[in-house]
Design a protein around this motif. Sequence first.
Motif, short mmCIF file in Angstrom:
data_model
loop_
_atom_site.label_atom_id
_atom_site.label_comp_id
_atom_site.label_asym_id
_atom_site.label_seq_id
_atom_site.Cartn_x
_atom_site.Cartn_y
_atom_site.Cartn_z
N TYR A 5 0.87 -1.19 0.00
CA TYR A 5 0.00 0.00 0.00
C TYR A 5 0.90 1.23 0.00
CZ TYR A 5 -4.22 -2.61 1.47
OH TYR A 5 -5.29 -3.44 1.56
N THR A 34 1.54 4.85 0.97
CA THR A 34 0.90 5.83 1.86
C THR A 34 1.60 7.17 1.68
OG1 THR A 34 2.32 5.11 3.66
CG2 THR A 34 0.12 4.19 3.60
N ALA A 87 1.91 -5.15 2.85
CA ALA A 87 0.80 -5.89 3.46
C ALA A 87 0.87 -7.39 3.17
CB ALA A 87 -0.53 -5.33 2.98
N PRO A 116 -2.53 -12.84 13.19
CA PRO A 116 -2.72 -11.66 14.05
C PRO A 116 -3.26 -10.46 13.27
CG PRO A 116 -0.39 -12.12 13.70
CD PRO A 116 -1.13 -13.27 13.14
N GLY A 149 -3.77 -7.24 11.36
CA GLY A 149 -2.88 -6.44 10.52
C GLY A 149 -1.94 -7.27 9.66
N GLY A 158 -2.70 -8.89 6.97
CA GLY A 158 -3.04 -8.85 5.56
C GLY A 158 -4.15 -9.80 5.13
N LYS A 159 -4.94 -10.29 6.07
CA LYS A 159 -6.01 -11.24 5.73
C LYS A 159 -7.07 -10.56 4.86
CE LYS A 159 -6.94 -11.91 10.12
NZ LYS A 159 -5.97 -11.00 10.75
N THR A 197 -6.73 -7.87 3.17
CA THR A 197 -6.09 -7.47 1.92
C THR A 197 -6.13 -8.62 0.91
OG1 THR A 197 -4.65 -5.97 3.13
CG2 THR A 197 -3.95 -6.59 0.93
N GLN A 217 -15.67 -7.46 6.42
CA GLN A 217 -15.38 -7.43 7.85
C GLN A 217 -16.38 -6.55 8.59
OE1 GLN A 217 -11.23 -6.86 8.62
NE2 GLN A 217 -11.46 -7.14 10.82
N HIS A 261 -10.81 -14.97 13.69
CA HIS A 261 -9.86 -14.77 14.80
C HIS A 261 -9.94 -15.91 15.80
CE1 HIS A 261 -8.86 -10.23 14.39
NE2 HIS A 261 -8.16 -10.99 13.59
N1 LIG Z 1 -6.15 1.17 2.29
C1 LIG Z 1 -5.00 0.97 2.97
N2 LIG Z 1 -3.99 1.87 2.86
C2 LIG Z 1 -2.83 1.68 3.51
N3 LIG Z 1 -2.56 0.64 4.30
C3 LIG Z 1 -3.51 -0.30 4.44
C4 LIG Z 1 -4.78 -0.17 3.80
N4 LIG Z 1 -5.54 -1.24 4.13
C5 LIG Z 1 -4.77 -1.99 4.94
N5 LIG Z 1 -3.55 -1.43 5.14
C6 LIG Z 1 -2.45 -1.99 5.94
O1 LIG Z 1 -2.16 -3.27 5.47
C7 LIG Z 1 -1.92 -4.15 6.56
C8 LIG Z 1 -2.87 -5.33 6.46
O2 LIG Z 1 -4.22 -4.89 6.63
P1 LIG Z 1 -5.45 -5.87 6.60
O3 LIG Z 1 -6.67 -5.06 6.75
O4 LIG Z 1 -5.33 -6.75 5.42
O5 LIG Z 1 -5.18 -6.72 7.93
P2 LIG Z 1 -6.04 -7.88 8.57
O6 LIG Z 1 -5.16 -9.07 8.65
O7 LIG Z 1 -7.33 -8.02 7.88
O8 LIG Z 1 -6.28 -7.33 10.06
P3 LIG Z 1 -7.53 -7.53 11.02
O9 LIG Z 1 -7.45 -8.91 11.57
O10 LIG Z 1 -7.33 -6.49 12.08
O11 LIG Z 1 -8.76 -7.30 10.22
C9 LIG Z 1 -2.09 -3.34 7.82
O12 LIG Z 1 -0.81 -3.00 8.29
C10 LIG Z 1 -2.83 -2.11 7.39
O13 LIG Z 1 -2.38 -1.00 8.13
#
Ligand SMILES: Nc1ncnc2c1ncn2[C@@H]1O[C@H](COP(=O)(O)OP(=O)(O)OP(=O)(O)O)[C@@H](O)[C@H]1O
Lengths: 279, 282
Positions: A36, A38, A46, A65, A67, A69-70, A72, A107, A217
């Motif tokens: 991503y 930023t 991610a 855990p 963050g 990337g699930k 994503t 989610q 989770h």
């Molecule tokens: N639109 C975005 N722009 C920038 N960074 C992002 C974006 N979406 C997610 N991220 C980053 O990418 C990483 C993975 O995010 P993701 O939402 O896929 O995590 P997750 O495994 O689904 O977490 P959770 O269990 O909390 O839902 C995180 O560090 C998050 O900060």
Amino acid sequence: MSHSPDIQTGALAPASVAAAVSGDPLVRIAALEKIYPTRDRGNVHALSDIHLDVSQGEFLTIVGPSGCGKSTLLKILAGILAKTSGRVQIAGADLDGPNRDLGVVFQAPVLLPWKSVIENVLVPARVQKLDMAPARRRARDLLDLVGLSGFEDRYPGELSGGMQQRVGICRALIHQPKFLLMDEPFGALDAMTREQMNLELLRIWKEQDATILLVTHSIPEAVFLADRVVVMSPRPGRIAEVMQVDLPRPRNLEMFNTGRFGQHVAAIRRHFNSTGGID
Amino acid sequence: MTQIDTSDAIPASQPAGTAKGVARHWSESRALSPILLIALILLWEGLIRWFEVPKIVVPAPSAVFVALWDGIVSGLFWPHFLVTLWEIVAGFGIGSVIGILLGILIGLSPLMERLIYPYVVAFQTLPKVAIAPIIVIWFGYGLSSKIIITATIAFFPLLANTIVGLRSAPREQIEMLEACTANRWQIFRMIRLPQALPFIFVGLDVAVVLSVIGAIVGEFVGARAGLGYLILQKNFSFDMAGVFAILIILSMIGVGLHMLVVAVQRRVLFWSEATANSVTGA
Ligand SMILES: Nc1ncnc2c1ncn2[C@@H]1O[C@H](COP(=O)(O)OP(=O)(O)OP(=O)(O)O)[C@@H](O)[C@H]1O
Ligand SMILES: [Mg+2]
């Protein structure tokens, strides 16, 4: 990630081997990366070097855990988020956007506040211009299934978080998709409802002969539902392990108490602890 | 120690209770506003009688009410009222429709934004009073020039609010629709437009009040009928009470149209939290 080829060829139950050999996998992910960009604080890596095959009809759960990337990964598979590099194929063709045969549970429930519950469930049917009369009947059945009959004409603002989540699940199922991506679909539900929903989901999965990728989770839930559990680790998001679940099907709630079940859960827990995962 | 604690707790709980009581009292006392108005009118009447203010400077409220009553029963106000009301409603309608359509065009297309928007802003910075005489010359002393002037004033709040509203749709909702293979038109119809409605209603509410101003400005510049035209006539003949009576009618029109917009808004935007908590002032 290097684990997944091992499992494909290694110690597998014979039935699964047959399934894997009989056809190409439904989903084939190779060397997938997502970064991503930023504006202020550098890039977020991610997903890194994701390799994963999902066979037709498989139930795959993903744990890891917060963050890692699930979400994503699921959004990329849904065709609503562009990957940075790597290859994603669905049914042998390179992924190039959303698919009519796809159902997604997000989610957050993401309901439209100006539409009634049943109209929210019918959104994919309207978008895909399906025959509305049977769709409406199916919507009522689905709402009944998740315990929301009588709420058809209410509005999302009048529902609790868990009820909204169940509406979101019905919406993902309305067009009878063959491929389901579910991002923590039962996160806001109480333990009892959650177990019921697990059983219903397994039933729908069998009935529709669907392929499901489900993020959760809850490690016990991941084991209970899955053919294979994908364990992810964070920063950058990688697949740490893919674990075959060799519990018999159909599954029932008594299995939660068996030693075999406990061993699977413990194995995943150990992995979380050793990779410094939380939860 | 325990004694000090309890003695602390009692006064602490009392102000909280009182504050709640006051808040409820204020929100319930809708009668307060009319009472205030009547008190002010009485004060005004008293001051004018006390200081014997000449009626061509400020008329007494009683004289204003007499003028208002006479104007209504004699049928003098009626045709002018209809003319002005029509100018307001037609100008508001045309301006709003153009504002919303142009807002959709600009809000959905960055190209259109770059092509058109600078000119729209440039046009908006022109004082409409300054171009009103030109419009009267082009379109004559009749209704059409007033309607056009009103429309040019009413359209901008709708344009601006439509653009912002169309862009306010949450990304998750759009992704949800994309995931079930929606095309751009479906996303517009099923998400962007409904999300823009609360903004559009804010624009309508602002525009409705501006439309009253637009019609009167137009009539001041050149007209043969209408309440603005009547104000000028009364002004020339130093009939201050008559002028004030017409001002009352104008503000009634404004308040009435505002209430109409709010009533429609309540029905259409029943789902919006912003509507439930919105301040009705315009
Ligand atoms: N639109 C975005 N722009 C920038 N960074 C992002 C974006 N979406 C997610 N991220 C980053 O990418 C990483 C993975 O995010 P993701 O939402 O896929 O995590 P997750 O495994 O689904 O977490 P959770 O269990 O909390 O839902 C995180 O560090 C998050 O900060
Ligand atoms: Mg997530």
